[in-house]
Design a protein around this motif. Structure first.
Motif, PDB file in Angstrom:
ATOM      1  N   VAL A 110     128.101  54.318  36.230  1.00 23.58           N
ATOM      2  CA  VAL A 110     128.510  53.809  37.532  1.00 23.58           C
ATOM      3  C   VAL A 110     128.739  54.997  38.455  1.00 23.58           C
ATOM      4  CG1 VAL A 110     130.963  53.726  36.950  1.00 23.58           C
ATOM      5  CG2 VAL A 110     130.080  52.215  38.716  1.00 23.58           C
ATOM      6  N   LEU A 111     128.453  54.804  39.732  1.00 20.81           N
ATOM      7  CA  LEU A 111     128.705  55.840  40.724  1.00 20.81           C
ATOM      8  C   LEU A 111     128.887  55.197  42.088  1.00 20.81           C
ATOM      9  CD1 LEU A 111     125.788  56.165  42.352  1.00 20.81           C
ATOM     10  CD2 LEU A 111     125.207  57.470  40.340  1.00 20.81           C
ATOM     11  N   LEU A 112     129.352  56.007  43.025  1.00 17.06           N
ATOM     12  CA  LEU A 112     129.579  55.557  44.395  1.00 17.06           C
ATOM     13  C   LEU A 112     128.675  56.322  45.335  1.00 17.06           C
ATOM     14  CD1 LEU A 112     133.500  55.590  44.424  1.00 17.06           C
ATOM     15  CD2 LEU A 112     132.004  53.613  44.111  1.00 17.06           C
ATOM     16  N   VAL A 113     128.161  55.618  46.365  1.00 16.59           N
ATOM     17  CA  VAL A 113     127.345  56.241  47.403  1.00 16.59           C
ATOM     18  C   VAL A 113     127.875  55.775  48.749  1.00 16.59           C
ATOM     19  CG1 VAL A 113     125.050  56.412  48.434  1.00 16.59           C
ATOM     20  CG2 VAL A 113     125.284  56.329  45.960  1.00 16.59           C
ATOM     21  N   ASP A 114     128.144  56.718  49.622  1.00 17.26           N
ATOM     22  CA  ASP A 114     128.598  56.410  50.977  1.00 17.26           C
ATOM     23  C   ASP A 114     127.598  55.443  51.617  1.00 17.26           C
ATOM     24  OD1 ASP A 114     129.098  56.501  53.793  1.00 17.26           O
ATOM     25  OD2 ASP A 114     129.902  58.531  53.625  1.00 17.26           O
ATOM     26  N   VAL A 115     128.084  54.311  52.134  1.00 14.95           N
ATOM     27  CA  VAL A 115     127.180  53.293  52.675  1.00 14.95           C
ATOM     28  C   VAL A 115     126.426  53.778  53.909  1.00 14.95           C
ATOM     29  CG1 VAL A 115     128.459  51.334  51.724  1.00 14.95           C
ATOM     30  CG2 VAL A 115     129.004  52.160  54.042  1.00 14.95           C
ATOM     31  N   THR A 116     126.851  54.879  54.502  1.00 17.60           N
ATOM     32  CA  THR A 116     126.124  55.422  55.657  1.00 17.60           C
ATOM     33  C   THR A 116     124.959  56.321  55.231  1.00 17.60           C
ATOM     34  OG1 THR A 116     127.580  57.350  55.925  1.00 17.60           O
ATOM     35  CG2 THR A 116     128.203  55.317  57.096  1.00 17.60           C
ATOM     36  N   HIS A 117     124.701  56.385  53.918  1.00 15.48           N
ATOM     37  CA  HIS A 117     123.589  57.186  53.385  1.00 15.48           C
ATOM     38  C   HIS A 117     122.636  56.287  52.593  1.00 15.48           C
ATOM     39  CE1 HIS A 117     126.723  60.399  53.864  1.00 15.48           C
ATOM     40  NE2 HIS A 117     125.740  60.835  54.617  1.00 15.48           N
ATOM     41  N   PRO A 118     121.923  55.376  53.271  1.00 10.38           N
ATOM     42  CA  PRO A 118     121.060  54.433  52.550  1.00 10.38           C
ATOM     43  C   PRO A 118     119.926  55.104  51.764  1.00 10.38           C
ATOM     44  CG  PRO A 118     120.663  54.300  54.912  1.00 10.38           C
ATOM     45  CD  PRO A 118     121.870  55.178  54.717  1.00 10.38           C
ATOM     46  N   LYS A 119     119.452  56.253  52.207  1.00 16.10           N
ATOM     47  CA  LYS A 119     118.370  56.923  51.464  1.00 16.10           C
ATOM     48  C   LYS A 119     118.869  57.438  50.119  1.00 16.10           C
ATOM     49  CE  LYS A 119     115.541  57.985  55.375  1.00 16.10           C
ATOM     50  NZ  LYS A 119     114.260  58.514  55.648  1.00 16.10           N
ATOM     51  N   VAL A 120     120.113  57.867  50.079  1.00 20.00           N
ATOM     52  CA  VAL A 120     120.696  58.305  48.812  1.00 20.00           C
ATOM     53  C   VAL A 120     120.806  57.098  47.881  1.00 20.00           C
ATOM     54  CG1 VAL A 120     122.724  59.318  47.694  1.00 20.00           C
ATOM     55  CG2 VAL A 120     121.917  60.217  49.895  1.00 20.00           C
ATOM     56  N   GLN A 121     121.261  55.981  48.411  1.00 24.59           N
ATOM     57  CA  GLN A 121     121.361  54.765  47.595  1.00 24.59           C
ATOM     58  C   GLN A 121     119.984  54.368  47.081  1.00 24.59           C
ATOM     59  OE1 GLN A 121     123.680  51.472  49.159  1.00 24.59           O
ATOM     60  NE2 GLN A 121     122.408  50.007  48.059  1.00 24.59           N
ATOM     61  N   GLU A 122     118.975  54.428  47.926  1.00 25.88           N
ATOM     62  CA  GLU A 122     117.611  54.093  47.494  1.00 25.88           C
ATOM     63  C   GLU A 122     117.146  55.006  46.369  1.00 25.88           C
ATOM     64  OE1 GLU A 122     115.057  54.151  50.941  1.00 25.88           O
ATOM     65  OE2 GLU A 122     116.263  52.616  51.953  1.00 25.88           O
ATOM     66  N   ARG A 123     117.509  56.274  46.441  1.00 24.85           N
ATOM     67  CA  ARG A 123     117.126  57.218  45.386  1.00 24.85           C
ATOM     68  C   ARG A 123     117.720  56.783  44.056  1.00 24.85           C
ATOM     69  NH1 ARG A 123     116.266  62.789  45.759  1.00 24.85           N
ATOM     70  NH2 ARG A 123     114.686  62.057  47.179  1.00 24.85           N
ATOM     71  N   TYR A 124     119.021  56.472  44.054  1.00 17.10           N
ATOM     72  CA  TYR A 124     119.657  56.021  42.813  1.00 17.10           C
ATOM     73  C   TYR A 124     119.051  54.710  42.325  1.00 17.10           C
ATOM     74  CZ  TYR A 124     123.253  59.622  43.010  1.00 17.10           C
ATOM     75  OH  TYR A 124     123.920  60.820  43.012  1.00 17.10           O
ATOM     76  N   GLU A 125     118.739  53.817  43.229  1.00 16.75           N
ATOM     77  CA  GLU A 125     118.115  52.558  42.822  1.00 16.75           C
ATOM     78  C   GLU A 125     116.750  52.812  42.177  1.00 16.75           C
ATOM     79  OE1 GLU A 125     118.432  50.363  46.492  1.00 16.75           O
ATOM     80  OE2 GLU A 125     120.393  49.555  45.930  1.00 16.75           O
ATOM     81  N   SER A 126     116.031  53.834  42.646  1.00 13.57           N
ATOM     82  CA  SER A 126     114.743  54.167  42.022  1.00 13.57           C
ATOM     83  C   SER A 126     114.939  54.719  40.613  1.00 13.57           C
ATOM     84  CB  SER A 126     113.954  55.159  42.890  1.00 13.57           C
ATOM     85  OG  SER A 126     114.472  56.479  42.772  1.00 13.57           O
ATOM     86  N   TRP A 127     116.167  55.148  40.291  1.00 13.38           N
ATOM     87  CA  TRP A 127     116.494  55.631  38.951  1.00 13.38           C
ATOM     88  C   TRP A 127     117.069  54.521  38.086  1.00 13.38           C
ATOM     89  CZ3 TRP A 127     119.699  60.532  40.587  1.00 13.38           C
ATOM     90  CH2 TRP A 127     118.857  61.446  41.228  1.00 13.38           C
ATOM     91  N   GLY A 128     117.087  53.285  38.573  1.00  8.34           N
ATOM     92  CA  GLY A 128     117.527  52.149  37.773  1.00  8.34           C
ATOM     93  C   GLY A 128     118.899  51.591  38.099  1.00  8.34           C
ATOM     94  N   TYR A 129     119.581  52.128  39.097  1.00 10.64           N
ATOM     95  CA  TYR A 129     120.885  51.596  39.484  1.00 10.64           C
ATOM     96  C   TYR A 129     120.710  50.331  40.318  1.00 10.64           C
ATOM     97  CZ  TYR A 129     123.395  55.769  37.951  1.00 10.64           C
ATOM     98  OH  TYR A 129     123.947  56.770  37.184  1.00 10.64           O
ATOM     99  N   LYS A 130     121.731  49.473  40.251  1.00 17.78           N
ATOM    100  CA  LYS A 130     121.766  48.244  41.059  1.00 17.78           C
ATOM    101  C   LYS A 130     123.097  48.206  41.790  1.00 17.78           C
ATOM    102  CE  LYS A 130     118.782  45.588  38.103  1.00 17.78           C
ATOM    103  NZ  LYS A 130     118.649  45.710  36.713  1.00 17.78           N
ATOM    104  N   LYS A 131     123.061  47.758  43.032  1.00 15.22           N
ATOM    105  CA  LYS A 131     124.298  47.668  43.810  1.00 15.22           C
ATOM    106  C   LYS A 131     125.150  46.525  43.274  1.00 15.22           C
ATOM    107  CE  LYS A 131     126.213  47.370  48.438  1.00 15.22           C
ATOM    108  NZ  LYS A 131     125.941  47.295  49.873  1.00 15.22           N
ATOM    109  N   ALA A 132     126.416  46.840  42.991  1.00  9.65           N
ATOM    110  CA  ALA A 132     127.348  45.859  42.457  1.00  9.65           C
ATOM    111  C   ALA A 132     128.321  45.359  43.518  1.00  9.65           C
ATOM    112  CB  ALA A 132     128.127  46.467  41.296  1.00  9.65           C
ATOM    113  N   GLY A 133     128.454  46.087  44.593  1.00  2.26           N
ATOM    114  CA  GLY A 133     129.400  45.719  45.637  1.00  2.26           C
ATOM    115  C   GLY A 133     129.753  46.936  46.456  1.00  2.26           C
TER     116      GLY A 133
END
Length: 174
Positions: free
Chosen positions: A127-150
């Motif tokens: 589990v990890l946290l990504v600042d919601v103002t950095h959507p490209k960072v979130q997309e990177r983690y999602e490409s590594w298999g992460y899913k947004k939980a909330g």
């Protein structure tokens, strides 16, 4: 080629300044907020956990980035209050920080560090946290298999973060 070096709780005094120096080179963290200025406290907090793990990447003698985290306390995994479906899995590894100096970004170093930290972990989830103002960072983690939980704001002066969860047993199967 980047040399990946693994460290644990007992190594914190040896690597602490390296972590602080890399952090000082990350332009996104120089916004002057009190929250960002507490980074040394977070290093000590996470490094103080007995099962703390850190991977630092080096280009010869120069640190290019790092990632660290520790297992979450069973039964106290803070992310479980999100709407993420309750997994069959029970143990969570919390990835606290992943930083790569600008010169080495977009080179695959971040993914290499991340993979090295989680490789062989006994936990079922990361589990990890990504600042919601950095959507490209979130997309990177999602490409590594992460899913947004909330989303959550862990401190009154912290940003709002997307909570991302990855099932590690899928990683081992692929």
């Amino acid at each position: 080629m980047i040399d990946l070096r693994h460290y644990g709780h007992d190594d914190l005094s040896q690597i602490r300044q390296v972590l602080l120096d890399v952090h000082a080179d990350i332009p996104e963290y120089h916004v002057g907020s009190e929250f960002d200025e507490r980074f040394p406290w977070f290093v000590d907090h996470w490094g103080g956990q007995p099962e703390y793990r850190c991977v630092i990447g080096y280009d010869e003698t120069e640190p290019v980035g790092f990632v660290y985290g520790a297992p979450a306390t069973k039964g106290r995994e803070w992310w479980r209050d999100t709407p993420y479906p309750e997994p069959k899995s029970s143990l969570t590894f919390a990835v606290s920080e992943l930083m790569v100096r600008p010169k080495w970004r977009k080179s695959g170093v971040a993914e290499e560090l991340h993979r090295a930290l989680l490789e062989g972990r006994p936990e079922d989830l990361a589990v990890l946290l990504v600042d919601v103002t950095h959507p490209k960072v979130q997309e990177r983690y999602e490409s590594w298999g992460y899913k947004k939980a909330g989303e959550r704001q862990p401190f009154a002066d912290s940003p709002v973060y997307a909570v991302l969860v990855k099932e590690l047993f899928e990683q081992a199967a692929s």
